[in-house]
Design an enzyme around this catalytic site. Structure first.
Site, mmCIF file in Angstrom:
data_model
loop_
_atom_site.group_PDB
_atom_site.id
_atom_site.type_symbol
_atom_site.label_atom_id
_atom_site.label_comp_id
_atom_site.label_asym_id
_atom_site.label_seq_id
_atom_site.Cartn_x
_atom_site.Cartn_y
_atom_site.Cartn_z
ATOM 1 N N GLU A 381 0.806 -1.225 0.000
ATOM 2 C CA GLU A 381 0.000 0.000 0.000
ATOM 3 C C GLU A 381 0.840 1.277 0.000
ATOM 4 O O GLU A 381 0.490 2.264 -0.653
ATOM 5 C CB GLU A 381 -0.957 -0.004 1.191
ATOM 6 C CG GLU A 381 -2.155 -0.930 1.029
ATOM 7 C CD GLU A 381 -1.861 -2.377 1.333
ATOM 8 O OE1 GLU A 381 -2.746 -3.237 1.131
ATOM 9 O OE2 GLU A 381 -0.738 -2.677 1.787
ATOM 10 N N HIS A 450 -12.094 -4.659 8.528
ATOM 11 C CA HIS A 450 -12.614 -4.486 7.170
ATOM 12 C C HIS A 450 -13.942 -3.740 7.159
ATOM 13 O O HIS A 450 -14.703 -3.854 6.199
ATOM 14 C CB HIS A 450 -12.798 -5.849 6.475
ATOM 15 C CG HIS A 450 -11.514 -6.494 6.068
ATOM 16 N ND1 HIS A 450 -10.675 -7.103 6.966
ATOM 17 C CD2 HIS A 450 -10.918 -6.629 4.846
ATOM 18 C CE1 HIS A 450 -9.627 -7.589 6.323
ATOM 19 N NE2 HIS A 450 -9.746 -7.308 5.046
#
Length: 646
Positions: A381, A450
């Site tokens: 990322e 999440h």
């Protein structure tokens, strides 16, 4: 090397040496504030590495970056002024010693975050690769940066994409106060083999050796070669920072390295009279530069807010969409397709966005339609966002994807310290037309890592725009507007809306960033929300209308900048304000709007502001707990009724 080349190499090294020496004295005299990290002793690695570069090429630097900037051609008068915090500084006094940059001259910036320049270099190299004009990127880093994850991510991604970049380690044998031997167990040569990239080693105190090595490497990169790890062994004569007591190294070690002064070698090969002439020229230049910097004005207090972002061109609110029904997922695909077709500078990058078409199929088919401009990345990322930052600085319009909003913490430095700040820290010398797409969505037992709605975290960072659409048409118009915007935008989609249907807008549909929409007119209560919860608010307003309560529903659409004007105008009409969001209630967008209402709309309030948000716990996994955690229509309706009774 010709005599002329040796003379110029010596001149550049002498200029760096005198600049750093004078900066040290100015710092001790209190004329330079903040921190100061000097590179005396490392002049040859800077000059030699930059020797074959031209206007096509870019450099990223470190917190010890003055020498790199001078070697690439920055003006020392502007640099002294920058160190002194003056308006005439390279970055108008907004960057300081650790952040000198001028992307217009290929200097993409010194960096106060160790290894942070390496993903940015990969982005600049991506831009060079896509332009195919022979440009290369030189990324300086110190031996201590090898321990950072961003080093690994950047080198690995550059290897996968075969980018034209030289990662140049100035190995001065100390990571702050720690000897390199205490920091690593593998050599750079070993690491290069592990990444599948070429490796070169050079005496970093021999400017000719460094230059000849770089000439060869740059020639290979210009003809299509892939990334290289270059290790230049050198030594810094001063401590980690000015004022460092240097208890961690033996004075005899420093004395031995000073016998290998990098300026002595080229000087010995030149005529003594020519060396003396260069010394006098450099000394005079330094004196003039210091005098100019001292005479320059400090930035005026009224310029405090300058360069935080690029002012936006006004965009009118478009008419309501009236086309055939399509889904939010179609809106995202069509917006990306439209901008890829309209601007060759747009490219997409992210985990599985290419061949896989994104985990939700949102980018399916785009990689085949736009070869080389829709790129799969490793699961990295920081590298993904850093590539976006570097490519945007190089003039492209990258759209990079983070698979889940929760992963923002993994790459927060590249958003918080790079994308958000670089325009400000360069005094407006750079634009960052970058879009970071990501998604969230609680309610389906995705668990604590999440499901998070973290928009308030990003909205707290000046320089970032945060967008959270609720309808298919708005998703299309806002995403296109974000890609065309000159500022970094985090575009947050709710995955539970991907299948939601609505009318398709015209292809030219654009929604202005920073402007809320009134979804339902009302007179009794103002109900503010965004993203998926807007639809719950609309349902509640319809339900309460049957009980004689008129609710005005506002969809913020953009979280930062926040459209407080629309909210306050509605509050002046209704006298009551309720804010609902899926994010944790405390310290969220609702808290900010409540503060705005109290400060700017106090005399129009007929009741306390009420917030409705998630409970102050991580997102639960068990459906029963998740239902108790999330705000729902029942809680929103109860808040409105309570507001009416106060």
């Amino acid at each position: 090397m010709t005599t002329e080349a040796l003379s110029e190499m010596y001149r550049r090294m002498r200029l760096i040496r005198q600049f750093e020496d004078r900066a040290s004295r100015l710092y001790r005299a209190g004329e330079i504030p903040g921190f100061l990290h000097l590179s005396i002793g490392q002049e040859a690695s800077a000059v030699g590495a930059c020797w074959p570069l031209d206007e096509r090429d870019a450099v990223t630097s470190t917190h010890r970056g003055h020498g790199h900037c001078i070697a690439k051609g920055l003006d020392v008068a502007g640099m002294f002024a920058e160190l002194m915090g003056r308006e005439t500084g390279t970055c108008r006094g907004r960057g300081g010693s650790m952040h000198i940059a001028d992307p217009r001259q290929g200097v993409f910036g010194a960096n106060g975050i160790v290894a942070a320049g390496l993903p940015i270099a990969a982005g600049a190299a991506t831009a060079a690769q896509l332009r195919d004009q022979g440009g290369v990127v030189l990324a300086f880093f110190g031996d201590g940066a090898v321990a950072q994850g961003m080093f690994h991510e950047a080198v690995n991604l550059a290897a996968v994409w075969q980018l034209p970049v030289v990662f140049c380690c100035e190995n001065n044998h100390y990571a702050e106060f720690s000897p390199a031997a205490d920091q690593h167990r593998a050599t750079l040569a070993d690491r290069a083999r592990g990444y599948g990239v070429d490796f070169a080693h050079v005496d970093g105190n021999d400017v000719v050796a460094v230059a000849e090595t770089m000439i060869d490497l740059v020639a290979k990169l210009r003809s299509g070669g892939g990334p290289v790890l270059l290790e230049a062994e050198t030594y810094r004569w001063h401590g980690h920072y000015e004022g460092d007591p240097e208890r961690y190294r033996d004075p005899a070690e420093l004395a031995e390295w000073k016998t290998r002064d990098p300026l002595v070698r080229p000087a010995a090969r030149l005529d003594a009279q020519r060396v003396a002439e260069i010394d006098r020229e450099v000394d005079a230049l330094i004196e003039q530069a210091v005098a100019e910097a001292r005479a320059a004005a400090e930035p005026a207090p009224e310029t405090l807010h300058h360069y935080v972002g690029v002012p936006r061109e006004p965009v009118p609110e478009p008419p309501e969409a009236e086309g055939e029904v399509f889904r939010t997922m179609d809106a995202i695909h069509e917006a990306l397709d439209h901008e890829l077709a309209a601007d060759a500078g747009v490219f997409l990058a992210g985990i599985d966005v290419g061949a896989g078409g994104n985990v939700f199929g949102l980018t399916r088919g785009l990689a085949a339609k736009y070869p080389g401009r829709v790129r799969d990345t490793p699961i990295s990322e920081s590298a993904v966002v850093g590539v976006g930052v570097g490519a945007a600085m190089a003039g492209l319009r990258p759209v990079v994807e983070l698979m889940y909003f929760d992963f923002i913490g993994v790459c927060l430095d590249q958003l918080m310290n790079q994308a958000a700040k670089l325009r400000f820290m360069t005094g407006g010398a750079v634009r960052l037309p970058l879009v970071v797409r990501t998604q969230f969505g609680a309610g389906k037992s995705s668990g604590s890592q999440h499901s998070q709605s973290l928009e308030a975290l990003l909205a707290h960072i000046p320089g970032l725009t945060v967008v959270m659409p609720s309808t298919p048409a708005d998703t299309y118009g806002l995403l296109r507007a974000a890609i065309r915007d000159p500022n970094p935008v985090v575009f947050v989609e709710n995955r539970l809306l991907y299948g939601r249907k609505g009318p398709r807008p015209d292809p030219g549909h654009l929604i202005p960033l920073g402007r809320a929409a009134i979804r339902r007119e009302g007179t009794d209560v103002t109900l503010v929300s965004y993203s998926k919860l807007v639809h719950d608010c609309a349902a509640v307003a319809e339900q309460l209308a049957g009980d004689g309560i008129s609710v005005e529903v506002i969809d913020l659409r953009t979280i930062a900048p926040l459209d407080t004007e629309t909210v306050l105008r509605s509050l002046a009409k209704t006298g009551r304000l309720v804010i609902a969001h899926q994010a944790v209630e405390r310290f969220g967008v609702g808290a900010e709007l409540a503060a705005v209402a109290a400060q700017e709309g106090f005399w129009t309030l007929d009741a306390p502001v009420i917030r409705v948000g998630a409970a102050a716990t991580p997102a639960p996994y068990a459906p029963s707990l998740e239902r108790a955690w999330l705000p729902d229509q029942q809680r929103i309706a109860a808040a409105i009724r309570r507001s009416m009774c106060l």
